[in-house]
Design a protein around this motif. Structure first.
Motif, short mmCIF file in Angstrom:
data_model
loop_
_atom_site.label_atom_id
_atom_site.label_comp_id
_atom_site.label_asym_id
_atom_site.label_seq_id
_atom_site.Cartn_x
_atom_site.Cartn_y
_atom_site.Cartn_z
N ASP B 166 80.56 -34.01 37.73
CA ASP B 166 80.41 -32.63 37.26
C ASP B 166 79.52 -31.76 38.14
OD1 ASP B 166 82.03 -33.27 35.24
OD2 ASP B 166 80.59 -33.00 33.62
N GLU B 167 78.35 -32.30 38.50
CA GLU B 167 77.42 -31.46 39.27
C GLU B 167 78.03 -31.09 40.62
OE1 GLU B 167 73.25 -32.66 39.38
OE2 GLU B 167 73.59 -33.73 37.52
N GLU B 169 81.20 -30.89 41.32
CA GLU B 169 82.30 -29.94 41.09
C GLU B 169 81.75 -28.55 40.85
OE1 GLU B 169 86.00 -32.59 39.37
OE2 GLU B 169 84.73 -31.51 37.95
N ALA B 170 80.66 -28.49 40.09
CA ALA B 170 80.04 -27.20 39.81
C ALA B 170 79.58 -26.55 41.11
CB ALA B 170 78.86 -27.37 38.85
N ALA B 171 78.96 -27.35 41.98
CA ALA B 171 78.48 -26.81 43.25
C ALA B 171 79.65 -26.37 44.12
CB ALA B 171 77.64 -27.86 43.97
N ALA B 172 80.72 -27.17 44.12
CA ALA B 172 81.88 -26.83 44.94
C ALA B 172 82.52 -25.53 44.46
CB ALA B 172 82.91 -27.95 44.89
N LEU B 173 82.56 -25.34 43.13
CA LEU B 173 83.13 -24.10 42.58
C LEU B 173 82.31 -22.89 42.99
CD1 LEU B 173 84.23 -24.99 38.96
CD2 LEU B 173 85.66 -24.10 40.78
N MET B 174 81.01 -23.10 43.23
CA MET B 174 80.16 -21.99 43.64
C MET B 174 80.17 -21.82 45.15
SD MET B 174 76.98 -22.01 41.04
CE MET B 174 76.97 -23.67 40.50
N GLY B 175 81.07 -22.52 45.81
CA GLY B 175 81.27 -22.29 47.24
C GLY B 175 80.49 -23.19 48.16
N ALA B 176 79.82 -24.21 47.65
CA ALA B 176 79.05 -25.09 48.51
C ALA B 176 79.98 -26.02 49.30
CB ALA B 176 78.08 -25.92 47.68
N GLN B 180 76.43 -29.54 52.21
CA GLN B 180 75.43 -28.91 51.33
C GLN B 180 75.38 -29.62 49.98
OE1 GLN B 180 76.20 -24.85 50.25
NE2 GLN B 180 74.19 -24.60 49.32
N GLN B 184 71.97 -31.31 48.78
CA GLN B 184 71.21 -30.68 47.70
C GLN B 184 71.47 -31.29 46.32
OE1 GLN B 184 71.63 -26.45 47.77
NE2 GLN B 184 70.79 -26.28 49.82
N ILE B 185 72.65 -31.84 46.12
CA ILE B 185 73.00 -32.33 44.79
C ILE B 185 73.01 -33.85 44.74
CG2 ILE B 185 74.65 -32.16 42.88
CD1 ILE B 185 73.63 -29.43 43.84
#
Lengths: 386, 273
Positions: B166-167, B169-176, B180, B184-185
């Motif tokens: 989840d984390e 995927e969330a970061a990827a959705l925000m363009g990371a 990165q 960071q995650i």
């Protein structure tokens, strides 16, 4: 425009309609903001999406409702770009986005688990998307602080996710999803991980906030009261396909399909409805029907009642106190019906014989459900059926 | 129920464990250091500052460093691949990682001799390019990498599995981007497990004997690591030398054990926070 019209003449008929559809899609006035066309998706043998098509108006708040395993979350993930559909088309704001990567679709996503970055503070969580987009520092600070204020977490900037309550985490997830100003917000079971009391409060908070921000939103839920309460439009899924779509009132009062009738409200399924007084027109004895508590009124035998001829008598078997009213289980024709009796009226106790009047019922006919009124009522008298 | 019972059971269990560990571990370790120092400090220093002894220490450190470096990259990649994706043959790959734990190191050594030695079809090409693997340092590194490769990935995989996607995927959705997201995650999450894996991997790499023994050729001052050198000294009845070099290896192992405990302590604190 003329070029396309010409090409339509030369092309095959099928291609012509396709171009026409695309033309409609690129026309910005009065078109759906999100559109799914014939989406199919399988995981091995399991068909998670089965020819799913629906549209969502700009600015509306849509609830994807269905039992667990009905393919709601898959639809959401396909929309977000986290899963790829096996076939079908996805349009957002008139643009075909099938081949656009998730991070370019302009979508904010709130995960069921919130997926907050556990090694980052509230501030850093919300700032993540803006930093990735390389926004200037002051702008990030200003934006994040205003979002923290907006979701009511002022002063908690430096907290880590494990120092927050469930409700607070959800607010952070929401603020984080909004930070990059997405044009579409997707929420997967946004209230599932929150205890009942806070959930109620958060529902109205979220609805209010989404309306204030004015963002088109789709949320997934298995809780019908949540969908009915929060959504402007409900899409009901079952076994991977869309059963019904409409406003909460439309769906509640006119469920149309057999599945929705048995899913929405507080249904009691009865056999052979023709034996009940007032419904003798139902001849087929093997048919089934769905009753809701609000379709039935219960009166004590000594209370005056208008439709005596088409009423029934039954024995109260159980009584549950529900706060504002009592839920009574009444046996009539050897079937157990559920009725509500307001607390303000005279108490009815288990074992008592009562008068039962069924105003209407949904007669199930294959996949369809039709409303049948009690003989004593004309359509004009019924306040319920639209 | 007799309330005395658990106390007796407890005492017996603790007693047995303590006696067992003393006989099996503590006594031999003390004896190694005692024997090494018995002939006097001068003899000890002479034994460990011997040209060949120093070279074996140097080679052990170099080989450990290289093997750990290779396994850090390999371990991270494997753990990532096995937890973040589902694909055909995933179970098979996952089982394959454990192979070095079940195969005898000596067989690992032989496998490499067969793969890169004179009888291999690869040998003419390697020879042409001037690459020497068997009876040379690259062979020792290869053998050590093989024997130690499960350690880092095995530590990380459970942590990554527990975390879910989840984390990321969330970061990827925000363009990371992938790097990165990792930095960071993912990495902050697996940091302690990763370091713990590195420690275990280093400890194992330093002490590896079997596989290295087959591949090294036992060339003094060239391809002898500490365990091999100790074996040679011992076979040559130079007990003082053998125990002296052993004691150095033991001290290195103890240092790593202390590092391990510190890490474990820190990671526990981190999770409790």
């Amino acid at each position: 425009m003329t070029d396309i019209k010409n090409s339509k003449l030369t092309d095959s008929a099928a291609a012509g309609t396709e171009i026409e559809q695309k033309l409609q899609a690129s026309d910005s006035a009065g078109q759906p903001y999100v559109e799914l066309r014939h989406i199919n998706k399988s995981f091995g043998d399991f068909k998670a999406s089965d020819d799913v098509s629906f549209t969502v108006e700009k600015g509306s708040l849509v609830g994807l409702l269905g039992p667990s395993g009905s393919g709601k979350t898959t639809i959401l993930r396909i929309l977000a770009g986290l899963e790829t559909a096996d076939s079908g088309e996805i349009y957002i704001n008139g643009k075909l986005v099938n081949n656009i990567p998730a991070n370019k679709r302009g979508i904010g996503f709130v995960f069921q688990s919130y997926a907050l970055f556990r090694y980052m503070t509230v501030f850093d969580n919300i700032a993540f998307g803006l930093r990735t987009k390389k926004a200037p520092k002051d702008e990030i600070k200003e934006k994040v602080n205003s979002l923290i204020d907006l979701v009511g977490l002022t002063g908690l900037n430096k907290r880590y996710p494990n120092q927050l309550s469930g409700g607070q985490r959800q607010r952070v997830a929401f603020a984080r999803a909004l930070a990059t100003e997405p044009s579409l917000l997707l929420l997967d079971e946004p209230f599932a991980a929150i205890d009942a009391k806070v959930r109620q409060e958060l529902r109205s908070w979220l609805k209010d906030l989404i309306q204030r921000v004015g963002i088109t939103s789709i949320f997934v839920t298995h809780d019908q009261s949540e969908a009915i309460e929060v959504a402007d439009q409900i899409i009901i899924t079952n076994h991977g396909h869309v059963e019904r779509s409409g406003s909460p009132i439309e769906i509640y009062s006119n469920p149309e399909s057999s599945f929705v009738t048995k899913f929405i409200g507080q249904p009691t399924i009865i056999d052979n409805p023709g034996i009940f007084n007032g419904f003798s027109k139902i001849r087929e004895s093997r048919s089934t029907a769905v009753l809701r508590p609000e379709f039935i009124s219960v009166t004590k035998l000594n209370e005056p009642f208008r439709y005596n001829i088409t009423s029934e008598t039954g024995i109260v078997e159980k009584s549950f106190f529900r706060g504002g009213d009592f839920e009574l289980k009444v046996r009539v024709h050897d079937q157990l019906l559920t009725v509500n009796r307001p607390i303000t009226q005279e108490r009815i106790v288990p074992g008592e014989e009562v008068r039962i009047f069924i105003r209407s019922l949904y007669l199930l006919d294959g996949d369809k459900a039709v409303t049948v009124l009690n003989d004593s009522l004309t359509a004009a008298e019924s306040t319920y059926v639209i | 129920m007799n309330r005395e019972d658990p106390k007796i059971v407890k005492a017996v269990l603790i007693g047995i464990t303590t006696v067992f560990l003393t006989v099996m571990l503590v006594l031999p370790l003390i004896y190694v250091i005692y024997t090494a120092l018995r002939p006097g400090l001068e003899t000890f220093i002479a034994a460990v500052t011997d040209k060949y002894a120093l070279h074996s220490i140097y080679l052990t450190l170099i080989v450990t460093l290289m093997a750990v470096a290779v396994n850090i990259v390999f371990g991270l990649y494997t753990a990532w691949a096995l937890t973040k994706f589902s694909f055909r043959g995933k179970k098979f790959l996952s089982t394959l990682i454990d192979l070095p734990l079940t195969v005898s190191p000596i067989i690992a050594g032989l496998i490499f001799v067969l793969t890169f030695g004179r009888q291999s079809f690869l040998y003419p090409y390697l020879n042409e390019w001037g690459i020497k693997i068997i009876f040379a340092v690259p062979g020792i590194v290869l053998a050590t990498v093989f024997v130690t490769f499960p350690f880092i990935s095995r530590e990380i995989i459970p942590v990554l599995n527990a975390q879910g996607k989840d984390e990321e995927e969330a970061a990827a959705l925000m363009g990371a981007g992938a790097f990165q997201i990792f930095r960071q995650i993912t990495f902050p999450h697996i940091k302690w497990a990763f370091m713990y894996g590195v420690v275990l991997c280093s400890a194992r790499a330093m002490g590896e004997f079997g596989a290295v023994s087959v591949l090294s050729g036992h060339l003094r001052g060239k391809t002898n690591t500490m365990p091999l050198y100790i074996e040679i000294l011992y076979q040559g009845y130079d007990f003082t030398g053998a125990f002296a070099v052993s004691s150095i290896l033991v001290v290195m192992a103890i240092l790593i054990l202390i590092a391990r405990n510190l890490l474990e302590h820190r990671s526990k604190n981190k999770f409790l926070k």
